[in-house]
Motif scaffolding. Structure first.
Motif, mmCIF file in Angstrom:
data_model
loop_
_atom_site.group_PDB
_atom_site.id
_atom_site.type_symbol
_atom_site.label_atom_id
_atom_site.label_comp_id
_atom_site.label_asym_id
_atom_site.label_seq_id
_atom_site.Cartn_x
_atom_site.Cartn_y
_atom_site.Cartn_z
ATOM 1 N N CYS A 28 8.806 -14.030 -15.868
ATOM 2 C CA CYS A 28 8.246 -12.882 -15.825
ATOM 3 C C CYS A 28 6.810 -12.806 -16.344
ATOM 4 N N ALA A 29 5.976 -13.707 -16.875
ATOM 5 C CA ALA A 29 5.051 -13.930 -17.117
ATOM 6 C C ALA A 29 4.262 -15.114 -15.763
ATOM 7 N N ALA A 30 4.895 -15.372 -15.428
ATOM 8 C CA ALA A 30 3.985 -15.826 -14.026
ATOM 9 C C ALA A 30 4.422 -15.353 -12.914
ATOM 10 N N LEU A 31 5.117 -14.633 -12.384
ATOM 11 C CA LEU A 31 5.904 -13.814 -11.671
ATOM 12 C C LEU A 31 4.298 -12.751 -11.819
ATOM 13 N N VAL A 32 4.637 -11.527 -13.548
ATOM 14 C CA VAL A 32 3.771 -10.739 -12.212
ATOM 15 C C VAL A 32 2.124 -11.234 -13.029
ATOM 16 N N SER A 33 1.983 -12.795 -13.622
ATOM 17 C CA SER A 33 0.010 -13.131 -13.721
ATOM 18 C C SER A 33 -0.257 -12.911 -12.040
ATOM 19 N N ALA A 34 1.255 -13.926 -11.371
ATOM 20 C CA ALA A 34 0.846 -14.181 -9.663
ATOM 21 C C ALA A 34 0.742 -12.721 -8.904
ATOM 22 N N VAL A 35 0.946 -11.927 -9.174
ATOM 23 C CA VAL A 35 0.717 -10.298 -8.163
ATOM 24 C C VAL A 35 -0.319 -9.737 -8.492
ATOM 25 N N ILE A 36 -0.538 -9.428 -9.845
ATOM 26 C CA ILE A 36 -1.208 -9.039 -10.279
ATOM 27 C C ILE A 36 -2.859 -9.254 -10.311
ATOM 28 N N GLY A 37 -2.675 -10.735 -10.114
ATOM 29 C CA GLY A 37 -3.787 -12.071 -10.224
ATOM 30 C C GLY A 37 -4.085 -11.765 -8.943
ATOM 31 N N VAL A 38 -3.893 -10.933 -7.447
ATOM 32 C CA VAL A 38 -4.449 -11.633 -6.899
ATOM 33 C C VAL A 38 -5.377 -9.806 -6.362
ATOM 34 N N PHE A 39 -5.366 -9.342 -6.679
ATOM 35 C CA PHE A 39 -6.198 -7.634 -7.137
ATOM 36 C C PHE A 39 -7.028 -7.985 -8.283
ATOM 37 N N ILE A 185 -7.468 4.802 -8.830
ATOM 38 C CA ILE A 185 -7.138 3.433 -9.027
ATOM 39 C C ILE A 185 -7.215 2.082 -9.193
ATOM 40 N N GLY A 186 -8.574 2.597 -9.940
ATOM 41 C CA GLY A 186 -9.177 1.032 -10.161
ATOM 42 C C GLY A 186 -8.419 1.328 -11.987
ATOM 43 N N LEU A 187 -8.362 2.855 -12.686
ATOM 44 C CA LEU A 187 -7.650 2.536 -13.481
ATOM 45 C C LEU A 187 -6.278 2.131 -13.144
ATOM 46 N N LEU A 188 -5.491 2.203 -12.870
ATOM 47 C CA LEU A 188 -4.239 2.209 -12.659
ATOM 48 C C LEU A 188 -3.777 0.417 -12.209
ATOM 49 N N GLN A 189 -5.116 0.021 -11.642
ATOM 50 C CA GLN A 189 -4.526 -1.214 -11.627
ATOM 51 C C GLN A 189 -4.799 -2.035 -13.173
ATOM 52 N N LEU A 190 -5.637 -1.685 -13.680
ATOM 53 C CA LEU A 190 -6.281 -2.600 -14.735
ATOM 54 C C LEU A 190 -5.348 -2.500 -15.943
ATOM 55 N N GLY A 194 -3.009 -4.940 -17.624
ATOM 56 C CA GLY A 194 -2.463 -4.183 -19.012
ATOM 57 C C GLY A 194 -0.757 -4.542 -19.208
ATOM 58 N N LEU A 195 -0.725 -4.656 -18.455
ATOM 59 C CA LEU A 195 0.958 -4.666 -18.800
ATOM 60 C C LEU A 195 1.269 -6.294 -18.598
ATOM 61 N N ALA A 196 0.712 -6.519 -17.077
ATOM 62 C CA ALA A 196 1.068 -8.516 -17.603
ATOM 63 C C ALA A 196 0.260 -8.449 -18.081
ATOM 64 N N VAL A 197 -0.685 -8.781 -18.977
ATOM 65 C CA VAL A 197 -1.400 -8.466 -20.265
ATOM 66 C C VAL A 197 -0.648 -9.127 -21.330
ATOM 67 N N ALA A 198 0.601 -7.989 -21.307
ATOM 68 C CA ALA A 198 1.255 -7.622 -22.607
ATOM 69 C C ALA A 198 2.741 -8.705 -22.739
ATOM 70 N N VAL A 199 2.889 -8.718 -21.579
ATOM 71 C CA VAL A 199 3.407 -10.267 -21.342
ATOM 72 C C VAL A 199 3.230 -11.340 -21.404
#
Length: 208
Positions: A28-39, A185-190, A194-199
């Protein structure tokens, strides 16, 4: 390669509960990092990502102090920091980094305070190590469900907001001209970050 997997299976490696938990949460950590890391990179939010991880340690330390789910602690503090970064910051990268630094300093101070209280007022052992550096094989199985839900939240936010997030990251002026609310949009991205960071904090700690 097949013999290697057969050896692992026959050895009972995947029969271990901690191993299965570590595998699921780590994936889970690897996948969410890859997805949100792009943005995160496209928006120039690398410093914000680093800051959210460090600030979330205050939530993790507070969760040990209060005896609540550590994922909630990491997530709660990361989201508070995300709101602070977005509404203190502005569009210019330098000034946005200044706001991020202010939030980071406050978060690290709270983290130090809560970790001190963990050590001096509770019987919890290893809280500081768990919060700061994590321990994949010490994650309780009860956290698998929340980790999966948090990961699904990241995928849902990115899936729903992919186009406006991409446009605001690549050309914020054009996005503003088209009526896209840049700040929200910036807030939702953050918040997704934050969700990714928690995981990730569950698996590798807030510092790593």
């Amino acid at each position: 390669m097949w013999n290697f997997w057969m050896l692992l299976e026959n050895s009972g490696f995947f029969a271990s509960g901690p191993v299965r938990t570590a595998l699921i949460v780590g994936t889970c950590a690897a996948l969410v990092s890859a997805v949100i890391g792009v943005f995160t990179i496209l928006r120039g939010n690398a410093f914000a990502g680093h800051a959210l991880a460090d600030v979330s340690s205050a939530g993790g330390a507070a969760s040990f102090l209060l005896g609540i789910n550590p994922l909630l602690g990491f997530l709660g503090m990361a989201w508070i920091a995300a709101f602070g970064m977005e509404f203190l910051g502005v569009r210019k990268v330098r000034e946005r980094d200044l706001a991020t630094g202010i939030v980071l300093g406050a978060g690290l101070g709270l983290s130090a305070l809560f970790l001190y209280l963990d050590v001096t007022t509770t019987s919890t052992t290893g809280a500081a190590v768990s919060v700061m550096f994590g321990s994949m094989f010490a994650i309780p199985q009860s956290l698998i469900g929340p980790a999966l839900m948090a990961s699904a939240g990241v995928f849902l936010l990115v899936g729903l907001l992919y186009r406006p997030m991409m446009l605001t990251a690549v050309d914020p002026d054009l996005a503003a001209a088209r009526g896209i609310p840049l700040r929200w949009i910036g807030l939702l991205q953050l918040l997704a970050l934050g969700l990714a960071v928690a995981v990730c904090a569950l698996a590798i700690g807030a510092v790593l």
